[in-house]
Scaffold this active site. Sequence first.
Site, PDB file in Angstrom:
ATOM      1  N   GLN A 137       0.839  -1.196   0.000  1.00 39.23           N
ATOM      2  CA  GLN A 137       0.000   0.000   0.000  1.00 39.23           C
ATOM      3  C   GLN A 137       0.874   1.246   0.000  1.00 39.23           C
ATOM      4  O   GLN A 137       1.897   1.308   0.666  1.00 39.23           O
ATOM      5  CB  GLN A 137      -0.953  -0.004   1.188  1.00 39.23           C
ATOM      6  CG  GLN A 137      -0.320  -0.133   2.557  1.00 39.23           C
ATOM      7  CD  GLN A 137      -1.364  -0.180   3.664  1.00 39.23           C
ATOM      8  OE1 GLN A 137      -2.560  -0.075   3.427  1.00 39.23           O
ATOM      9  NE2 GLN A 137      -0.904  -0.354   4.883  1.00 39.23           N
ATOM     10  N   HIS A 166      -2.745   0.295  -3.822  1.00 40.04           N
ATOM     11  CA  HIS A 166      -3.596   0.815  -2.753  1.00 40.04           C
ATOM     12  C   HIS A 166      -4.086   2.231  -3.101  1.00 40.04           C
ATOM     13  O   HIS A 166      -5.252   2.430  -3.374  1.00 40.04           O
ATOM     14  CB  HIS A 166      -2.854   0.815  -1.401  1.00 40.04           C
ATOM     15  CG  HIS A 166      -3.653   1.341  -0.255  1.00 40.04           C
ATOM     16  ND1 HIS A 166      -3.526   2.626   0.197  1.00 40.04           N
ATOM     17  CD2 HIS A 166      -4.573   0.757   0.542  1.00 40.04           C
ATOM     18  CE1 HIS A 166      -4.344   2.823   1.222  1.00 40.04           C
ATOM     19  NE2 HIS A 166      -4.988   1.701   1.459  1.00 40.04           N
ATOM     20  N   ASP A 177      -7.893   1.156  -3.102  1.00 42.95           N
ATOM     21  CA  ASP A 177      -8.825   1.360  -1.995  1.00 42.95           C
ATOM     22  C   ASP A 177      -9.404   2.766  -2.129  1.00 42.95           C
ATOM     23  O   ASP A 177      -8.675   3.758  -2.016  1.00 42.95           O
ATOM     24  CB  ASP A 177      -8.098   1.200  -0.658  1.00 42.95           C
ATOM     25  CG  ASP A 177      -9.051   1.100   0.515  1.00 42.95           C
ATOM     26  OD1 ASP A 177     -10.232   1.481   0.372  1.00 42.95           O
ATOM     27  OD2 ASP A 177      -8.626   0.641   1.594  1.00 42.95           O
ATOM     28  N   GLU A 218     -11.488  -1.733  -3.758  1.00 41.63           N
ATOM     29  CA  GLU A 218     -11.835  -1.956  -2.351  1.00 41.63           C
ATOM     30  C   GLU A 218     -12.728  -0.841  -1.836  1.00 41.63           C
ATOM     31  O   GLU A 218     -12.476   0.342  -2.087  1.00 41.63           O
ATOM     32  CB  GLU A 218     -10.562  -2.042  -1.510  1.00 41.63           C
ATOM     33  CG  GLU A 218     -10.814  -2.374  -0.047  1.00 41.63           C
ATOM     34  CD  GLU A 218      -9.541  -2.645   0.731  1.00 41.63           C
ATOM     35  OE1 GLU A 218      -9.615  -2.632   1.982  1.00 41.63           O
ATOM     36  OE2 GLU A 218      -8.476  -2.865   0.112  1.00 41.63           O
ATOM     37  N   ASP A 240     -14.296  -4.173   2.882  1.00 44.04           N
ATOM     38  CA  ASP A 240     -13.514  -3.823   4.065  1.00 44.04           C
ATOM     39  C   ASP A 240     -14.477  -3.296   5.123  1.00 44.04           C
ATOM     40  O   ASP A 240     -14.879  -4.025   6.023  1.00 44.04           O
ATOM     41  CB  ASP A 240     -12.437  -2.797   3.709  1.00 44.04           C
ATOM     42  CG  ASP A 240     -11.577  -2.394   4.906  1.00 44.04           C
ATOM     43  OD1 ASP A 240     -11.821  -2.897   6.016  1.00 44.04           O
ATOM     44  OD2 ASP A 240     -10.668  -1.572   4.736  1.00 44.04           O
ATOM     45  N   GLN A 268     -11.368  -8.463   2.615  1.00 44.23           N
ATOM     46  CA  GLN A 268     -10.208  -8.095   3.418  1.00 44.23           C
ATOM     47  C   GLN A 268     -10.462  -8.543   4.851  1.00 44.23           C
ATOM     48  O   GLN A 268     -11.360  -8.020   5.525  1.00 44.23           O
ATOM     49  CB  GLN A 268      -9.875  -6.604   3.456  1.00 44.23           C
ATOM     50  CG  GLN A 268      -8.577  -6.456   4.242  1.00 44.23           C
ATOM     51  CD  GLN A 268      -8.132  -5.064   4.605  1.00 44.23           C
ATOM     52  OE1 GLN A 268      -7.204  -4.928   5.411  1.00 44.23           O
ATOM     53  NE2 GLN A 268      -8.712  -4.048   4.056  1.00 44.23           N
ATOM     54  N   LYS A 319      -9.393  -8.054   8.031  1.00 45.56           N
ATOM     55  CA  LYS A 319      -8.603  -6.999   8.659  1.00 45.56           C
ATOM     56  C   LYS A 319      -8.246  -7.462  10.066  1.00 45.56           C
ATOM     57  O   LYS A 319      -9.033  -7.326  10.995  1.00 45.56           O
ATOM     58  CB  LYS A 319      -9.401  -5.694   8.665  1.00 45.56           C
ATOM     59  CG  LYS A 319      -8.565  -4.441   8.658  1.00 45.56           C
ATOM     60  CD  LYS A 319      -9.467  -3.217   8.507  1.00 45.56           C
ATOM     61  CE  LYS A 319      -8.672  -1.961   8.288  1.00 45.56           C
ATOM     62  NZ  LYS A 319      -8.272  -1.781   6.888  1.00 45.56           N
TER      63      LYS A 319
END
Length: 428
Positions: free
Chosen positions: A171, A193, A235, A270, A304, A326, A328
């Site tokens: 990222q 990212h 993202d 994302e 996410d 994802q 997390k």
Amino acid sequence: MKIVDIVLAPGTGAFFYDDQAAIRAGAAQDGFLYVGEPVTPGLAAIRTPASSLSIGLVLSDDTVAWGDMMSVQYSGAGGRDPLFNADAMSTLAKEVLAPRVGAADISSFLDACALVLAPLEGKRLPLALEYGVSQALLRAAAHAGRKTMAEAVCDSFGLPLPSRGVPIYAQSGDAREINVDKMILKNVDVLPHGLINSRQKFGVGGQTFLDFVEWVAARIQKIGRPGYRPILHFDVYGWIGLELGLDPQIIADFICRVADTVPGFTVNIESPGDFGSTEAQVENYARIVSILDGRGSNARIVVDERCNTLDDVRQFAEARATHLVQIKTPDVGSLADTAKAVLICKQNDVGAYVGGSCTETDLSARATVHVSVATRADMMLAKPGMGVDEGISIVGNEQSRLLALLERRRPVGDKSQPLQGAPRVVLR
């Protein structure tokens, strides 16, 4: 072997905690800072240095098995736990965990997690605490069994030993262009990212974002090695929905437009939108997935926000409300749940991305490598931090060392095909 004591050590995370609500509302940047008052409870400023708390489980042979607790960058947003409080975690560790750990059978990772991390008065322990303690319990189980953490996970879930490594995703943070160049030169599997977390970065109608996507693809073709085609993963922090509206058809149309600008690449988007609750997110993401699949698009969506715990992962996977989850890790809690989440995704033919946060530590990053490899995740985050080089080094080197050990332990007659990603020569 038993746990005879615990040791606590305050520390720092590798990045900062940010107030997502304030940033979405238009907080301006002044250098590295954000200007204005925080909106999310618990934050003293919109950008605050990340903190951590290490917990060491002292074993009866004087070995100390460590794990790190912390929150994710955008704590308190998208249904997540509130901001990490090291003092509160320290109190819980002393008052709740200390009486439990002595009875734990550290040779069984799952049993130890179930005992030590059991709910308190019917309420689950803070997820940051679960995360850090489970890392320490996994290291303890590996030490007791004289094996790697990956092998301890395989033993716990009845999995065969891994046969290959896991693709690594880096990222960029705000230093997009420089960090994209670093990723390309290091042949990262999935990039970049982009941190598209504000209207300025997304642009009117998404044009600034589209320009960036096109630039990344052109840059790969210009400076990447011949044949290098990483997955492009962006993202957007809900900004497709924030800018264009929350109609799944409109969101899907825009995602297809993104993919069409970079033919020949697989594109992950994302967090295309935040529909306000897990249930609404599942329903609307499922519609987006259906539209993209129906068109045969080379774009995939990644969930996410609103997909935090193991139960959330199960909902999205069983409803096929995403192409990739994802997982997390600090939001999931125990690493046992991270492993279960990957397996649930696999059972439902949904991609499993073991992620986490830039606010983590080297210790937590290395532990999640073992879980990712053991469960055969589809990709894992290079973490911690936003500097790119450090995360790639920590995660990549840990995976390389793990694969080298697993290769060494394979029976001699089973070495005709070396592990993918493992060294070709292993000395005896």
